[in-house]
Scaffold this motif. Structure first.
Motif, PDB file in Angstrom:
ATOM      1  N   VAL A   3       0.826  -1.209   0.000  1.00  0.00           N
ATOM      2  CA  VAL A   3       0.000   0.000   0.000  1.00  0.00           C
ATOM      3  C   VAL A   3       0.864   1.264   0.000  1.00  0.00           C
ATOM      4  N   ASN A   5      -0.165   5.014   0.248  1.00  0.00           N
ATOM      5  CA  ASN A   5      -1.209   6.024   0.400  1.00  0.00           C
ATOM      6  C   ASN A   5      -0.609   7.418   0.272  1.00  0.00           C
ATOM      7  N   PHE A  11      -5.948   6.369   7.824  1.00  0.00           N
ATOM      8  CA  PHE A  11      -5.972   5.888   9.213  1.00  0.00           C
ATOM      9  C   PHE A  11      -4.722   5.086   9.557  1.00  0.00           C
ATOM     10  N   SER A  12      -4.173   4.432   8.550  1.00  0.00           N
ATOM     11  CA  SER A  12      -3.189   3.395   8.833  1.00  0.00           C
ATOM     12  C   SER A  12      -1.760   3.902   8.915  1.00  0.00           C
ATOM     13  N   THR A  45     -10.153   6.431   2.361  1.00  0.00           N
ATOM     14  CA  THR A  45     -11.496   5.850   2.394  1.00  0.00           C
ATOM     15  C   THR A  45     -11.890   5.505   3.822  1.00  0.00           C
ATOM     16  N   ASP A  78      -5.293   2.987  -6.935  1.00  0.00           N
ATOM     17  CA  ASP A  78      -6.447   2.797  -6.065  1.00  0.00           C
ATOM     18  C   ASP A  78      -7.329   4.039  -6.205  1.00  0.00           C
ATOM     19  N   ASN A  97      -7.580  -0.553  -9.018  1.00  0.00           N
ATOM     20  CA  ASN A  97      -8.209  -1.059  -7.797  1.00  0.00           C
ATOM     21  C   ASN A  97      -9.306  -0.070  -7.417  1.00  0.00           C
ATOM     22  N   VAL A  99     -12.394   0.634  -5.106  1.00  0.00           N
ATOM     23  CA  VAL A  99     -13.109   0.158  -3.909  1.00  0.00           C
ATOM     24  C   VAL A  99     -14.622   0.252  -4.077  1.00  0.00           C
ATOM     25  N   ASP A 168     -13.157  -8.516  -4.215  1.00  0.00           N
ATOM     26  CA  ASP A 168     -12.666  -8.222  -2.862  1.00  0.00           C
ATOM     27  C   ASP A 168     -13.876  -8.019  -1.962  1.00  0.00           C
ATOM     28  N   LEU A 171     -13.309  -5.603   3.414  1.00  0.00           N
ATOM     29  CA  LEU A 171     -13.296  -5.567   4.884  1.00  0.00           C
ATOM     30  C   LEU A 171     -13.266  -4.124   5.370  1.00  0.00           C
ATOM     31  N   PHE A 173     -15.479  -1.845   5.002  1.00  0.00           N
ATOM     32  CA  PHE A 173     -16.313  -0.923   4.219  1.00  0.00           C
ATOM     33  C   PHE A 173     -17.782  -1.292   4.443  1.00  0.00           C
ATOM     34  N   LEU A 199      -9.070 -10.822  -3.614  1.00  0.00           N
ATOM     35  CA  LEU A 199      -8.093  -9.988  -2.917  1.00  0.00           C
ATOM     36  C   LEU A 199      -8.647  -9.683  -1.529  1.00  0.00           C
ATOM     37  N   ARG A 246      -3.543  -7.256   0.385  1.00  0.00           N
ATOM     38  CA  ARG A 246      -3.136  -5.847   0.275  1.00  0.00           C
ATOM     39  C   ARG A 246      -2.679  -5.392   1.658  1.00  0.00           C
ATOM     40  N   HIS A 248       0.309  -3.117   4.371  1.00  0.00           N
ATOM     41  CA  HIS A 248       1.258  -2.020   4.558  1.00  0.00           C
ATOM     42  C   HIS A 248       2.676  -2.548   4.764  1.00  0.00           C
TER      43      HIS A 248
HETATM   44  N1  PMM Z   1      -8.863  -0.861   1.834  1.00  0.00           N
HETATM   45  C1  PMM Z   1      -8.474   0.425   1.806  1.00  0.00           C
HETATM   46  C2  PMM Z   1      -8.141   1.057   0.593  1.00  0.00           C
HETATM   47  N2  PMM Z   1      -8.203   0.384  -0.566  1.00  0.00           N
HETATM   48  N3  PMM Z   1      -8.638  -1.599  -1.736  1.00  0.00           N
HETATM   49  C3  PMM Z   1      -9.049  -2.874  -1.748  1.00  0.00           C
HETATM   50  N4  PMM Z   1      -9.127  -3.538  -2.909  1.00  0.00           N
HETATM   51  N5  PMM Z   1      -9.395  -3.531  -0.599  1.00  0.00           N
HETATM   52  C4  PMM Z   1      -9.349  -2.923   0.615  1.00  0.00           C
HETATM   53  O1  PMM Z   1      -9.706  -3.568   1.620  1.00  0.00           O
HETATM   54  C5  PMM Z   1      -8.940  -1.555   0.654  1.00  0.00           C
HETATM   55  C6  PMM Z   1      -8.585  -0.917  -0.561  1.00  0.00           C
HETATM   56  C7  PMM Z   1      -8.402   1.208   3.080  1.00  0.00           C
HETATM   57  O2  PMM Z   1      -7.228   0.969   3.758  1.00  0.00           O
HETATM   58  P1  PMM Z   1      -5.882   1.915   3.713  1.00  0.00           P
HETATM   59  O3  PMM Z   1      -6.255   3.258   4.267  1.00  0.00           O
HETATM   60  O4  PMM Z   1      -4.958   1.167   4.555  1.00  0.00           O
HETATM   61  O5  PMM Z   1      -5.404   2.032   2.317  1.00  0.00           O
END
Ligand code: PMM
Length: 276
Positions: A3, A5, A11-12, A45, A78, A97, A99, A168, A171, A173, A199, A246, A248
């Motif tokens: 990832v 970002n 958040f992460s 997100t 993403d 990707n 979401v 996917d 999780l 969401f 995924l 997916r 970090h």
């Molecule tokens: N989660 C986040 C962002 N993008 N994309 C997919 N395909 N699946 C996920 O679960 C997903 C995503 C949010 O997490 P982040 O802030 O750690 O990117």
């Protein structure tokens, strides 16, 4: 999938890679650790997050995509916006990707049909600002599978080649921690029910923070201290047949999936004849 970002408010990682240079360095480090894919995103997100305008998302994402492609990385973008996806593909990205699974932007599925790159279609029930109000299911696995099938059907109808689709369960969401655990506990069922690669994105998510809450205070474990738990999820998800995780922290997850693959190859060997 590692990832990257490029957001001030994720958040992460709390905006650690917000500056383009930092994001590129981070992406290169993930590739060095062995990521097969780096996933570059410019929109947070997390529940309640506000959306950046498209120009801002482009400004964040494009320079990072370009640099990581130039370094030889397989880059996924993403994004829920077709315009951002198209510009990222022009800049060398090789996968999208989304979401929202094509729900956020009606131009996304036609773009995916034209471009023919792999397309991750996630289960989604609305933008971050109000999504947790939609965390209502009769049976979360049955409902998520039905909604994913509706989206893969829409993608196929739009002309996206079936061999390009990845699904996917999404999780976190529009899911409570209980929903996330049920989806993971029944992941094998999810994998078997859908004819597309799956995924899983559990990395550092808050349901892990809740599980690992401090026993004395009840405070959730902070996001950056959830990588060991993420590694465990990666191993278990791989064992259940997930195609991609997916994450970090790529290094720990790569070890986990290598162990899982080795374990699985041994378990699949025919039984040895009894001695003597
Ligand atoms: N989660 C986040 C962002 N993008 N994309 C997919 N395909 N699946 C996920 O679960 C997903 C995503 C949010 O997490 P982040 O802030 O750690 O990117």
């Amino acid at each position: 999938m590692g990832v990257v970002n490029v957001t001030p408010d994720s958040f992460s990682d709390g905006g650690l890679s917000f500056a383009p240079d930092a994001a590129v360095a981070h992406g290169l480090a993930l590739l060095e650790q062995g990521a097969d894919i780096v996933d570059v995103g410019g929109e947070s997100t997390r529940p309640g997050a506000a959306r950046p305008p498209a120009e801002e998302e482009l400004r964040r994402v494009l320079p990072v995509v370009r640099e990581l492609v130039a370094a030889g990385g397989f880059v996924s973008v993403d994004t829920m916006r077709a315009e951002v996806a198209a510009r990222a593909l022009d800049a060398g990205a090789r996968m999208v990707n989304d979401v929202s699974g094509g729900l956020a932007d009606p131009a996304m599925l036609p773009l995916m049909a034209r471009s023919g790159v792999p397309y991750v279609l996630m289960h989604w029930r609305g933008h971050a600002a109000g999504m947790q109000a939609n965390a209502v299911y009769d049976d979360v696995v049955t409902d998520v599978l039905a909604e994913l099938r509706a989206r893969t059907g829409a993608a196929l109808d739009a002309g996206v080649p079936p061999g390009r689709l990845v699904v996917d369960p999404g999780l976190g969401f529009a899911k409570t921690p209980e929903h996330n655990w049920e989806l993971l506990g029944r992941l094998g069922e999810v994998v078997r029910a859908l004819e597309f690669p799956v995924l899983v994105g559990a990395s550092r998510k808050s349901f892990l923070g809740h599980l690992l809450a401090d026993r004395a205070t009840g405070r959730p474990r902070p996001a950056r201290q959830r990588d060991a738990a993420t590694t465990a999820v990666s191993a278990l998800a791989a064992a259940q047949g997930a195609w991609c995780v997916r994450v970090h922290d790529v290094a720990s997850t790569l070890d986990a999936v290598r162990v899982t693959a080795r374990w699985g190859s041994e378990a699949a060997r025919p039984a040895r004849p009894a001695p003597g």
